[in-house]
Design an enzyme around this catalytic site. Sequence first.
Site, short mmCIF file in Angstrom:
data_model
loop_
_atom_site.label_atom_id
_atom_site.label_comp_id
_atom_site.label_asym_id
_atom_site.label_seq_id
_atom_site.Cartn_x
_atom_site.Cartn_y
_atom_site.Cartn_z
N THR A 1 -31.06 1.38 5.28
CA THR A 1 -31.32 1.53 3.84
C THR A 1 -30.57 0.44 3.10
O THR A 1 -29.57 -0.08 3.57
CB THR A 1 -30.83 2.88 3.32
OG1 THR A 1 -29.45 3.00 3.63
CG2 THR A 1 -31.59 4.03 3.93
N THR B 1 -25.77 1.39 10.93
CA THR B 1 -26.73 1.10 9.86
C THR B 1 -27.58 2.34 9.64
O THR B 1 -27.77 3.15 10.54
CB THR B 1 -27.63 -0.10 10.20
OG1 THR B 1 -28.52 -0.31 9.11
CG2 THR B 1 -28.43 0.13 11.47
N TYR B 2 -28.04 2.46 8.42
CA TYR B 2 -28.95 3.58 8.11
C TYR B 2 -30.33 3.03 7.75
O TYR B 2 -31.18 3.75 7.29
CB TYR B 2 -28.39 4.41 6.97
CG TYR B 2 -26.99 4.91 7.23
CD1 TYR B 2 -26.77 6.03 8.02
CD2 TYR B 2 -25.90 4.23 6.72
CE1 TYR B 2 -25.49 6.47 8.29
CE2 TYR B 2 -24.61 4.67 6.98
CZ TYR B 2 -24.41 5.78 7.76
OH TYR B 2 -23.14 6.21 8.03
N GLU C 1 -22.55 2.75 0.65
CA GLU C 1 -22.79 1.40 1.17
C GLU C 1 -21.62 0.47 0.89
O GLU C 1 -21.31 -0.42 1.68
CB GLU C 1 -24.09 0.85 0.57
CG GLU C 1 -25.29 1.52 1.19
CD GLU C 1 -26.57 1.30 0.42
OE1 GLU C 1 -27.60 1.15 1.05
OE2 GLU C 1 -26.53 1.30 -0.82
N THR D 1 -30.85 -4.41 8.20
CA THR D 1 -29.71 -5.00 7.49
C THR D 1 -28.84 -5.85 8.41
O THR D 1 -27.74 -6.23 8.04
CB THR D 1 -28.84 -3.89 6.88
OG1 THR D 1 -28.44 -3.01 7.93
CG2 THR D 1 -29.57 -3.12 5.83
N CYS E 1 0.86 -1.18 0.00
CA CYS E 1 0.00 0.00 0.00
C CYS E 1 0.90 1.23 0.00
O CYS E 1 1.25 1.77 1.05
CB CYS E 1 -0.90 -0.03 1.23
SG CYS E 1 -2.01 1.36 1.31
#
Lengths: 774, 449
Positions: free
Chosen positions: B346, B343-344, B420, B355, B95
Site C-alpha cells: 500500500t 510491505t503491505y 507508513e 514498494t 535520548c
Amino acid sequence: MEKMTCVSPLSGKTMFCHLDAPANAISVCRDATQVVVAGRNIFKIYAMEETGFVERLNLRVGRKPSLNFSCADVMWHQSDENLLATAATNGAVVTWNLSRPCRNKQELLFTEHKRTVNKVCFHPSEAHMLLSGSQDGFMKCFDLRKKESVSTFSGQSESVRDVQFSMKDYFTFAASFENGNVQLWDIRRPDRYERMFTAHTGPVFCCDWHPDDRGWLATGGRDKMVKVWDMTTNRAKEIHCVQTIASVARVKWRPERRWHLATCSMMVDHNIYVWDVRRPFIPFATFEEHKDVATGVAWRHPHDPYVLLSGSKDSTLYQHMFRDASRPVDRANPEGLCFGLFGDLAFAAKESLMAGDAGRKPYPGGDRRYPIFFFKKPDVTEQFAQVSSALSVFEFEANGGDEGRGRMDWFVETARRYLLTGKPFAELCDHNAKVAKELNRPQVSTTWTMLRIMYSDPGNPATPANHNISKLGNIPLMISLKEMSSALNERNKENRVDNLHNLETNLNIDENEETEGSEGQAEYLFGDAELDDDDLYSMEHDNQTEEPEYILPQEAFPLRHEIVDHPSAPEPPAEKPESPQVSGGETEGSCLTPMESFSLISVSQLLFQPRLPPGFFSPVVRAALTHYAELGDVQMAVSALIVLGERIRKEVDELTQEHWYMSYIELLQRFELWNVSNEVIKLSTCSAITCLNQASTTLHINCSNCKRPMNNKGWICDRCHQCASVCAVCHHVVKGLFVWCQGCSHGGHLEHMREWLKHSNHCPAGCGHLCEYT
Amino acid sequence: MKEENTVDLTQPLSTGPSAFIPSEVILDEVPGHDVMKEPLLKVSHTDHVTMVMGLHPAYLHCFLHTQNALLQPDGPLPLSWRHYIIIMATARHQCSYLVQKHSSAFLSAGGDDHWLRGLHFASPKIQRLQTLNKLLAHRPWLISQEHIKELVCPGAEPCWSLAELIQAVVLLSHGHSLSSFVLGCGILPEPHSSAEQHSQPHSPVAHISQGPIPAHRARTHHRELTEAVNEVQLLMEKMMMVQQQEEEFTQEEMVTRFERERTESLLEPAEVVCSALPDSVSHFVQDPDFIYQDFCPRGEQSPPTLRAQDYSWEDHGFSLMNRLYAEMAQLLEEKFQVVCALTYHTMAMHTDVDTSTLRKALWNYIHCIYGIRYDDYDYGDVNQLLERSLKVYIKTVACHPEKTTFRMYSSFWRQFHHSEKVHVNLLLMEARLQAALLYVLRAITRYMT
C-alpha cells in the site's frame, strides 16, 4: 610456454606473486599455463612458469576503468583459450576476447541483470553458451553469437550465489541460492526448475559438480558445512557432510581423486583445505600460505591432482604443490577420552596400544562391565595415513563411584534390598554388606562388615593360643604376606577403587591360612577414603622388614576405570568375612592394639574385646557416617543409623540425624520408593521424622447419597441422614476397610467384594460396570 | 488497509505513546494483532516503543526477540553492564527516554547506583568503550582495527575479550539506532516517569510546545491535501519509471550520483548548533562536541567508501558474528530480513503497489549517508524517489536524532499513513544498525587477520 599433457604431472614448486589488489576469483586456461585473476581493482593474466608467475596481460585498461571491470567472478572458456567472461559487481556480464588486436579486449557487454552478478559459467562443451547468476534472483543464459540473453531463469527466490553446468548432463545446470536452496534446471526449459531442495541453512555460497561421478554435487554454505549430494535418485540425498570452522566460500573437487575436494572460507579462516569426504573431521591436507581469506581456488590442470592455485584478499596469487601441504592428521592426537552424560567413559586410542592393553587384561569375558570395543577397519583405498583406532566405551552398570555420581541405579537397588530391621543386628549388617558388595560398593560393604564386628558380640571366639603361635610362625607368614600384597597389587591395578577398601580381598588369604592351620593376618582397615596408605602402614614401617612389599604401586591408581569383580577373589568368603577386622582409625588413634600383633598375627576380636567397650568405636563410626553423609551418600548414613539403633544414636546429635533422615526420605521419594521411605520414617527415632507419617492422613469423603462432604466422623451423613458407605453386597454400613472400584466408585466390605467379584464381572451395585478385583 | 484516510496533522497529541502520532492510530491497531497481545499480556504495562512498533507486528515480533536475547541473563557481560552500555549509547543521542528506562533496569539488575552519577564512576573497563561508542554513534567509518586492538589486546588496563566486545558493540549500536527510532517517532516518556520527564528540555513534547501551530494552517489545510494527493501520484509514477528504466550509465556518472547524494545530504540539516546537553544525560557523555560529520568532507583525506560487495552483512558480517555471538547473528539476520521484506503493498490511499524500489531507495540512502556504496545501485533513483523534506527527515533522524521536530515529521509524505511513517523509521533504524555493525565488524575482521 611449455605444453602440459595429461600424463606427465606438472612440475613446479610452491610459489606466489603479489597482486596489486585483492582478488575475487581466479580461473585457469585450458592448457594450464595461464591463470586469470579478477577482483574489484585487478584483472590480469599471469603465465605460470617453472620458477614463478609472470604477468602476461593487464585487461584493466582505460584511465578511469568503469565498474564493468570490477569483477565478482571470472571464468576462462574451457575450449576456447581466447575467451573469458567476467561477472561485474554492477550487474554487467562481460566477455573478453584475447585475440582482439587492440588493448581493450572487451568483446560483449550484457547489462540485463539489475544487481550484482555473482557467477558466470561457460558450458563445458558448448562453445557459445554462457550462464550467469545474479543477486536479483535471475539466471540468464547468453548465446555469444547474439548480443542478448536467449533465456532467463527465475529462481522465484532470493539471490543466486552460484551456477554450475553439469559436467556430464548436457542440459542440466545447478544454481545455489541465498536462502539455502539449490535448484536444478534444464537449459531448455526456462519456465520452471526441474528440482529444488534445501541444502543449507543460510546462503549456499558455492556448488560444484563432481568431474567424474554423474550426479554428485558438492555445496558449501554459510552454515560452515560442505555437503555432497547424490542427484541421481528421485530425492537429492545427502551422502557426505563435512563440518568446517567457517563459512565455505568456494568448493572444488580434486581431479583424479574421487573423494577429495578443496574448500576455502569466506571469513576468518585463511587456510585452504582439501578434504576426504569420508573422513570429514580432519582435513586431508591444508595449505596455510595465505594471510587473508582465499577467494578463489582452482586446480591447475583438470587431470593433475597435485597443483592447486589460489587467489586471496591478501593480494597474492599462490601455486600450492601438494607435497608441500601440511597434513593435519599427522599432528592429530590419536587418543581421545570423553565422559558421557551418565558417567559412561569412552576412550579411543591407537589399535596397537589397545591390543597390548587387552592382552594384559585378566577380566573374564562374560563380565557385563567389560569395555565395549569398536574397531574401525582400515580401508585400503583410503589415502589417509593408516590410522586405525579402537574405541572403548566403559559403561557403569552399577555405579562404583562412592560419591554417588552418575546413574542412581545403585541407590534404588540398595534402598530396595537393604534390610533395616527384623533380624538380629549381625545378620542385618551381613545382609547389607552383601547387598553393597553385589552392587560393587566395596567401601560401603566393608563398612557394614566393620560395623558388625565392632558392635556385635564375638561370634566365634578365637583361641588366645592362636595369637601366641603367630609370633613364632614368622617364615610362612612372610610368604603369605608377599602373596597377599601381590594379590593386592594385582587387584588394585584392575580395580582402581579407593585402594583401602579393597584390602578386604585379603580375606580370602586369611581364610586359606586358617584352613591350613596357620594364622591369618591382621588387616587394618578404615572406612574412610581420605586416609591414604602411608598413614595406614605408618606403624608397620617401624617394625616390618617386608615393608616395601606392602606399599601399593602408585601407577595402579590414576587410571581409575570401572570397578570389576575380581575373578580370582572368590566372593563367598568375602561376603562372610571370618577374619576379624579392626578399624584402621584405631591403629593410628590408640596404642591399645597390641604392638606385637602387627600384620603378622591374626588379631581376633577376643584379644581386645574384653578391653574395649562397644562405645569405644562410637567416635570412629560417627566420623564414618558423617563422612558418608558429606560425600552425599546419605543412604549409608541413615541405614547405619537405623541398623545400629541405640548403639550410635546418642553419639550423633539430633539435628544432624534429622537432617540426614530428611535428605534420605526426599531422595527416596524422588525415586518413588514410597515403601522404603515409609519404612525409614517408621524406623526413625527422631520425633520430627516419625510425625511425617501422621501428616495428611485425612481422607475427605462425600456422602454417596447426597454427594455432599461428610463432615462428621460417623457413618451417617448429617445432611441426608442416611448411611453413607453402604456395602454394595450386604447393604450394611461398612465399618473398617472399604474397598471401591475406581471406575464406578461402588464398593463395600473387602471380603464381600472379593467374594462377589470371584464369580461375577459386574459391579454388585448393578450399575453395569465391569469391575475388577486385583 | 488503514482506516484513517485523512490524517489531521495540525494537532500534535501530547498524550499517548507518541508525540507525533495520534494515540487512536496506535491503539486502534492494538487489538487486531496477536503478536501485539502477547507482550501486552506478559507485562501489564507495554512500553511506548512497543506500542508504536505494534503498528508493524511482524517486525515487532523480531525486535522483541532480539531485544530480549540481548538483555536476557545468558551472555558474557553482566546484565547490569548491558543496561549501562545502552545508557551510554542512548545518552550520546540525548535520548532521555531510553536513558531513563535503562537506568531503572540497571538498578533492578543489581547495578551500582554510583555509576548512574556519571561515566567516570563506572568501571574503568566500561569507560574504555567511550571512544568506540562515540565513533559508532556518529562516524562509524572511522573505526579501525587499532580501536579494536586497543580494547582487546592484553595490556595493563582491563581488557575486553572478543566475545564481550561483540556483545557490547551490538548493544551500543542497538542503543544508537533505537534512539533514532524513539526520537524519530517522537516517543513520549512512560506515564509513571512523566513527572520528571516533562521538565526535560529535549523531550519531544517540549519541541512541540516551542512551535505552536499557526492558525492559518487550518485554512490552507484543504489546499495542502490536494497537493499531497498529487505528490503521492507523482511518486508512484516515478517508481514505475525507475523500475522500467533501461538506460546505461558510465561508472563516472554513477560515482557522481553517489557523491551528489552524499554531499547534498550534508547540507540539509541546516542548523548544526551544539546545544547544551540536558542534565539527565550529560554525565553519561564525554566529548559531546563529537557529532556526525559528513562522511567525506571534500578535499580532506577521505576514508574509502565501504563497498557493499566487499563487506556485506549476508556474507561477511554474519559469518563473523556467527562465530563470536552465534545467537545474535541469527536474530539480527532474521530482523534484517523481516524489515527489508516488510510491505503491505500500500501507499497512502493506493493499494497493491510494489514498494520495493522505494524501500530500496530509503535503505540505500541511509547507507549512503554512512558511506556504504552499492555498485549495482543507481543513486539517481534516490533523487527521483525521495523528496527533499523526506531526505531532511531521514538525515536528521539517522545522524542527529535529537534534532528531530514535529515539523520535520509532518512535513514529508503528508498524505501517507502514520504507520507508513513508522515503517520508514523502522527501515531507518535497521539500516543504521547494519551500517554501524558492518563498519565495526570489518574492523574486527581486520584485527583478527
